[in-house]
Design a protein around this motif. Structure first.
Motif, PDB file in Angstrom:
ATOM      1  N   ALA A   1       0.829  -1.198   0.000  1.00  0.00           N
ATOM      2  CA  ALA A   1       0.000   0.000   0.000  1.00  0.00           C
ATOM      3  C   ALA A   1       0.867   1.254   0.000  1.00  0.00           C
ATOM      4  O   ALA A   1       1.882   1.332   0.683  1.00  0.00           O
ATOM      5  CB  ALA A   1      -0.912  -0.008   1.226  1.00  0.00           C
ATOM      6  N   ALA A   2       0.450   2.255  -0.791  1.00  0.00           N
ATOM      7  CA  ALA A   2       1.156   3.533  -0.835  1.00  0.00           C
ATOM      8  C   ALA A   2       0.143   4.669  -0.762  1.00  0.00           C
ATOM      9  O   ALA A   2      -1.015   4.517  -1.173  1.00  0.00           O
ATOM     10  CB  ALA A   2       1.985   3.646  -2.107  1.00  0.00           C
ATOM     11  N   TYR A   3       0.590   5.800  -0.258  1.00  0.00           N
ATOM     12  CA  TYR A   3      -0.291   6.966  -0.103  1.00  0.00           C
ATOM     13  C   TYR A   3      -0.366   7.761  -1.408  1.00  0.00           C
ATOM     14  O   TYR A   3       0.641   7.994  -2.071  1.00  0.00           O
ATOM     15  CB  TYR A   3       0.214   7.876   1.016  1.00  0.00           C
ATOM     16  N   PHE A   4      -1.567   8.173  -1.761  1.00  0.00           N
ATOM     17  CA  PHE A   4      -1.795   9.060  -2.897  1.00  0.00           C
ATOM     18  C   PHE A   4      -2.457  10.335  -2.387  1.00  0.00           C
ATOM     19  O   PHE A   4      -3.451  10.265  -1.655  1.00  0.00           O
ATOM     20  CB  PHE A   4      -2.688   8.395  -3.945  1.00  0.00           C
ATOM     21  N   GLY A   5      -1.912  11.478  -2.789  1.00  0.00           N
ATOM     22  CA  GLY A   5      -2.493  12.753  -2.393  1.00  0.00           C
ATOM     23  C   GLY A   5      -1.611  13.889  -2.833  1.00  0.00           C
ATOM     24  O   GLY A   5      -0.435  13.686  -3.183  1.00  0.00           O
ATOM     25  N   PRO A   6      -2.126  15.118  -2.829  1.00  0.00           N
ATOM     26  CA  PRO A   6      -1.353  16.272  -3.270  1.00  0.00           C
ATOM     27  C   PRO A   6      -0.103  16.479  -2.424  1.00  0.00           C
ATOM     28  O   PRO A   6      -0.128  16.341  -1.199  1.00  0.00           O
ATOM     29  CB  PRO A   6      -2.327  17.439  -3.096  1.00  0.00           C
ATOM     30  N   LEU A   7       0.978  16.812  -3.086  1.00  0.00           N
ATOM     31  CA  LEU A   7       2.251  17.018  -2.393  1.00  0.00           C
ATOM     32  C   LEU A   7       2.161  18.139  -1.363  1.00  0.00           C
ATOM     33  O   LEU A   7       2.678  18.022  -0.248  1.00  0.00           O
ATOM     34  CB  LEU A   7       3.345  17.339  -3.412  1.00  0.00           C
ATOM     35  N   GLU A   8       1.497  19.220  -1.712  1.00  0.00           N
ATOM     36  CA  GLU A   8       1.491  20.392  -0.836  1.00  0.00           C
ATOM     37  C   GLU A   8       0.714  20.173   0.457  1.00  0.00           C
ATOM     38  O   GLU A   8       0.900  20.932   1.416  1.00  0.00           O
ATOM     39  CB  GLU A   8       0.947  21.614  -1.577  1.00  0.00           C
ATOM     40  N   THR A   9      -0.123  19.158   0.503  1.00  0.00           N
ATOM     41  CA  THR A   9      -0.858  18.876   1.738  1.00  0.00           C
ATOM     42  C   THR A   9      -0.438  17.558   2.390  1.00  0.00           C
ATOM     43  O   THR A   9      -0.973  17.200   3.439  1.00  0.00           O
ATOM     44  CB  THR A   9      -2.381  18.833   1.465  1.00  0.00           C
ATOM     45  N   MET A  10       0.520  16.853   1.779  1.00  0.00           N
ATOM     46  CA  MET A  10       0.936  15.560   2.327  1.00  0.00           C
ATOM     47  C   MET A  10       1.710  15.761   3.630  1.00  0.00           C
ATOM     48  O   MET A  10       2.610  16.599   3.710  1.00  0.00           O
ATOM     49  CB  MET A  10       1.803  14.799   1.319  1.00  0.00           C
TER      50      MET A  10
ATOM     51  N   PRO B   1       4.074  14.105   6.912  1.00  0.00           N
ATOM     52  CA  PRO B   1       5.035  13.034   7.134  1.00  0.00           C
ATOM     53  C   PRO B   1       4.364  11.714   7.511  1.00  0.00           C
ATOM     54  O   PRO B   1       4.828  10.643   7.125  1.00  0.00           O
ATOM     55  CB  PRO B   1       5.895  13.567   8.278  1.00  0.00           C
ATOM     56  N   GLU B   2       3.270  11.803   8.256  1.00  0.00           N
ATOM     57  CA  GLU B   2       2.563  10.589   8.666  1.00  0.00           C
ATOM     58  C   GLU B   2       1.951   9.875   7.464  1.00  0.00           C
ATOM     59  O   GLU B   2       1.979   8.647   7.377  1.00  0.00           O
ATOM     60  CB  GLU B   2       1.472  10.938   9.682  1.00  0.00           C
ATOM     61  N   GLN B   3       1.402  10.639   6.536  1.00  0.00           N
ATOM     62  CA  GLN B   3       0.846  10.035   5.328  1.00  0.00           C
ATOM     63  C   GLN B   3       1.934   9.412   4.468  1.00  0.00           C
ATOM     64  O   GLN B   3       1.778   8.313   3.933  1.00  0.00           O
ATOM     65  CB  GLN B   3       0.060  11.082   4.533  1.00  0.00           C
ATOM     66  N   ASN B   4       3.043  10.108   4.336  1.00  0.00           N
ATOM     67  CA  ASN B   4       4.161   9.561   3.571  1.00  0.00           C
ATOM     68  C   ASN B   4       4.694   8.288   4.211  1.00  0.00           C
ATOM     69  O   ASN B   4       5.108   7.354   3.515  1.00  0.00           O
ATOM     70  CB  ASN B   4       5.273  10.596   3.451  1.00  0.00           C
TER      71      ASN B   4
ATOM     72  N   ALA C   1       3.588  11.322  -5.732  1.00  0.00           N
ATOM     73  CA  ALA C   1       4.986  11.473  -5.331  1.00  0.00           C
ATOM     74  C   ALA C   1       5.415  10.456  -4.279  1.00  0.00           C
ATOM     75  O   ALA C   1       6.524   9.913  -4.336  1.00  0.00           O
ATOM     76  CB  ALA C   1       5.234  12.893  -4.809  1.00  0.00           C
ATOM     77  N   SER C   2       4.560  10.189  -3.322  1.00  0.00           N
ATOM     78  CA  SER C   2       4.916   9.246  -2.257  1.00  0.00           C
ATOM     79  C   SER C   2       5.057   7.835  -2.802  1.00  0.00           C
ATOM     80  O   SER C   2       6.009   7.113  -2.486  1.00  0.00           O
ATOM     81  CB  SER C   2       3.865   9.285  -1.148  1.00  0.00           C
ATOM     82  N   ALA C   3       4.104   7.435  -3.646  1.00  0.00           N
ATOM     83  CA  ALA C   3       4.164   6.105  -4.255  1.00  0.00           C
ATOM     84  C   ALA C   3       5.387   5.979  -5.159  1.00  0.00           C
ATOM     85  O   ALA C   3       6.061   4.943  -5.174  1.00  0.00           O
ATOM     86  CB  ALA C   3       2.887   5.834  -5.044  1.00  0.00           C
TER      87      ALA C   3
END
Length: 200
Positions: free
Chosen positions: A66-75, A77-80, A124-126
């Motif tokens: 599993a990897a986190y998907f979401g906008p970089l500007e609101t990501m 550290p916990e989500q990453n 970006a996180s994925a």
């Protein structure tokens, strides 16, 4: 061969199980639920328990993470960290804790993904963890003991998942899960190591 398929209940995992079964291998499925063995990739204790239960194997294939998907500007550290724990560390720990259980000349096959080479918005996180797995595989290959091989497979977005993800992958050409599964078979049955098989 006795082969463990992690993530065997997913779309890619089911296709891999089918291909390897057709090739005459003995398959043990592992997943959070609905498999031969219950496994939580984020837990080293769960990984250890799986290997202790199964004993020696010839190959381990991973079609999960599993990897986190979401906008970089609101990501955050916990989500990453979700991506790091779920896909990067989980797969690395399956290798590190599994070395003593894989037979001489056996193999590990991990999973990366197209986003590390062809980025998408909110990915970006994925992409980061996919690239980390590729680097780990390439580097670990030169230190694997007893002739054990290690490769990874990098799938594109799947045809089977296209309706769900097409808004994220605008302009991409999806591939069938069967084609991705064939790359896993190549890794398990072939002779190469340190490779990232791109199915784009």
């Amino acid at each position: 061969m006795k082969i463990v398929v992690v993530g065997a209940t997913g779309t890619i995992g089911k296709a891999v199980v089918g291909k390897l079964t057709d090739a005459g291998h003995t398959i043990v499925t592992a997943s959070r639920k609905g498999a031969d063995v219950t496994l939580d990739m984020t837990s080293p204790e769960s990984i250890r328990a799986m290997y202790e239960e199964l004993g020696h194997i010839d190959a381990l294939v991973v079609a999960a993470g599993a990897a986190y998907f979401g906008p970089l500007e609101t990501m955050t550290p916990e989500q990453n960290q979700q991506s790091i724990d779920g896909k990067l560390k989980g797969q690395m720990n399956l290798v590190l804790l599994g070395l003593d259980y894989v037979n001489d000349g056996g193999s590990f096959t991990l999973v990366t993904g197209i986003m590390m080479d062809d980025p998408i918005k909110q990915g970006a996180s994925a992409a980061m963890v996919n690239g980390g797995i590729r680097a780990f595989v390439k580097s670990a290959a030169i230190e694997m003991p007893r002739g054990i091989r290690i490769n990874s497979v990098s799938p594109n977005v799947l045809e089977e998942s296209w309706e769900k993800y097409k808004d994220f992958f605008v302009g991409f050409n999806p591939v069938p899960a069967e084609k991705v599964a064939q790359a896993f078979v190549k890794s398990v049955s072939g002779g190469q190591t340190g490779q990232n098989y791109e199915v784009y």
